[in-house]
Design a protein around this motif. Structure first.
Motif, PDB file in Angstrom:
ATOM      1  N   ALA A 210      40.847  35.493  31.829  1.00  0.00           N
ATOM      2  CA  ALA A 210      40.804  34.202  32.322  1.00  0.00           C
ATOM      3  C   ALA A 210      40.227  33.279  31.208  1.00  0.00           C
ATOM      4  CB  ALA A 210      39.942  34.246  33.558  1.00  0.00           C
TER       5      ALA A 210
ATOM      6  N   LEU B  97      32.555  33.719  37.370  1.00  0.00           N
ATOM      7  CA  LEU B  97      33.059  35.006  37.579  1.00  0.00           C
ATOM      8  C   LEU B  97      32.192  35.986  37.393  1.00  0.00           C
ATOM      9  CD1 LEU B  97      36.661  34.681  35.677  1.00  0.00           C
ATOM     10  CD2 LEU B  97      36.133  34.442  37.868  1.00  0.00           C
TER      11      LEU B  97
ATOM     12  N   MET C   2      37.927  38.713  33.327  1.00  0.00           N
ATOM     13  CA  MET C   2      37.091  37.726  32.847  1.00  0.00           C
ATOM     14  C   MET C   2      37.652  37.291  31.537  1.00  0.00           C
ATOM     15  SD  MET C   2      33.293  38.051  34.396  1.00  0.00           S
ATOM     16  CE  MET C   2      32.716  39.811  34.352  1.00  0.00           C
TER      17      MET C   2
ATOM     18  N   ALA D  28      33.635  39.590  39.220  1.00  0.00           N
ATOM     19  CA  ALA D  28      35.003  40.078  38.927  1.00  0.00           C
ATOM     20  C   ALA D  28      34.910  41.147  37.818  1.00  0.00           C
ATOM     21  CB  ALA D  28      35.500  38.766  38.012  1.00  0.00           C
TER      22      ALA D  28
ATOM     23  N   TYR E  46      40.332  33.821  41.257  1.00  0.00           N
ATOM     24  CA  TYR E  46      39.927  33.641  39.977  1.00  0.00           C
ATOM     25  C   TYR E  46      40.494  32.553  39.182  1.00  0.00           C
ATOM     26  CZ  TYR E  46      38.291  38.489  41.287  1.00  0.00           C
ATOM     27  OH  TYR E  46      37.666  39.376  41.812  1.00  0.00           O
TER      28      TYR E  46
END
Lengths: 107, 228
Positions: free
Chosen positions: B74, B61, B71, B66, B204
């Motif tokens: 995630a 990422l 992030m 991103a 993502y």
């Protein structure tokens, strides 16, 4: 991103990960999760780890492929069979790599 | 059982996992550098975050540029499964001082949990059970630091055709397959896997989370139908 902002990002991700791992250890004795939660828990690693693993086996460069152009699918199946029969970590990983290298060599 | 023998029992239970973890750590180091992360930051992620698949995702990422909040989110989603391990070991650790709980929570990974849990749940429970988890957790931590360091230092010179990144799926297969001992658990795995493959193109890796939830729901539904 600069090195210092990366390290701050790692720290944020690390604290969040730690908080998740510490959660129920910290709450023990103060809070009892509901029964449905306890019943669902055993499915969590099975569902999460399989969700991470399946695309690694079933896709080649983002394309769905269960044919002989995808040795990882067949090597993964071999590893699954070995894991199901012998339930041995070392044997599973070793046979998966052996199958992958053998298939790469043949195909 | 003495603390030392319990610690060694945990180390020994974890050692086979390192066959999968070590190549994965090397590959993580390579992927992190390829994503433009400086070597020192790449290595420090292994102790600050200390979560294999999440580190892999995070490195990718960062490489994709991103947003930071996404992030962190995630990583949280992918590590949410560790709440299970936390709930599962909590009764074993209940009487320990806080410093032990903090240490063992930091070391609570898929591999350490899978290696230690059969010993932790054995009856009668050993008063040294926490040393078993510490041994497994420390062995994995040490192996992970060492292998990611190797990846950062020499990984770029390894031949790519060894397919070392296959180590992650293989390690997870070795952990998951022995857990599948009922039809409900099999359904949970099959649904999660199928949904993850179908939704793989979502941005993502959000499909991973949807797939895990779908598998969880399917498994719980199957279990609920089963006569008691």
């Amino acid at each position: 991103m600069s090195q210092s902002s990366l390290l701050l990002l790692w720290l944020a991700c690390g604290l969040l990960t730690f908080a998740i791992r510490y959660s129920f250890i910290a709450l023990e004795g103060h809070y009892r999760p509901p029964d449905w939660f306890i019943r669902w828990l055993p499915f969590v690693p099975i569902a999460a780890l399989t969700a991470i693993t399946a695309p690694e086996l079933a896709l080649v460069a983002g394309q769905f492929d269960l044919g002989f152009g995808n040795p990882r699918f067949w090597a993964g199946l071999a590893a699954i069979a070995v894991a199901a029969i012998w339930k041995n970590t070392l044997l599973t990983i070793a046979s998966g790599f052996a199958a992958l290298w053998l298939l790469n060599w043949i195909l | 059982m003495t603390p030392a023998s319990a610690f060694l029992l945990g180390v020994r239970a974890l050692l086979p996992m390192l066959l999968g973890v070590a190549p994965f750590g090397v590959i993580y180091g390579v992927v992190a550098l390829q994503s433009g992360i400086p070597p020192l930051a790449a290595f420090l992620m292994s102790s600050l975050v200390f979560a294999g698949s999440a580190q892999f995702l995070l490195a990718q990422l960062v490489g994709a540029g991103a947003p930071a909040l996404l992030m962190v989110g995630a990583v949280g989603l992918i590590n949410l499964r560790h709440a299970l391990y936390s709930a599962s070991v909590a009764p074993v650790l209940a009487q320990l001082p806080r410093r032990w709980k903090l240490l063992l929570a930091y070391l609570l990974t898929d591999e350490a949990y899978a290696a230690a849990i059969p010993h932790l749940l054995a009856e009668p429970r050993s008063p040294q059970a926490h040393w078993i988890l510490f041994g497994a957790g420390f062995a994995l931590w040490f192996g992970w630091q060492l292998s990611t360091l190797v990846g950062v230092l020499v990984g770029a010179r390894l031949p790519a055709d060894l397919g070392l990144d296959f180590a992650l799926p293989l390690t997870f297969i070795a952990i998951v397959v022995p857990l599948i001992d009922s039809r409900a658990r099999l359904v949970a795995a099959l649904v999660a896997g199928a949904v993850a493959v179908v939704l793989v193109a979502l941005p993502y890796k959000t499909g991973l989370f949807a797939a895990a939830l779908a598998g969880l729901a399917a498994g719980a539904f199957m279990q609920g139908r089963k006569p008691a």
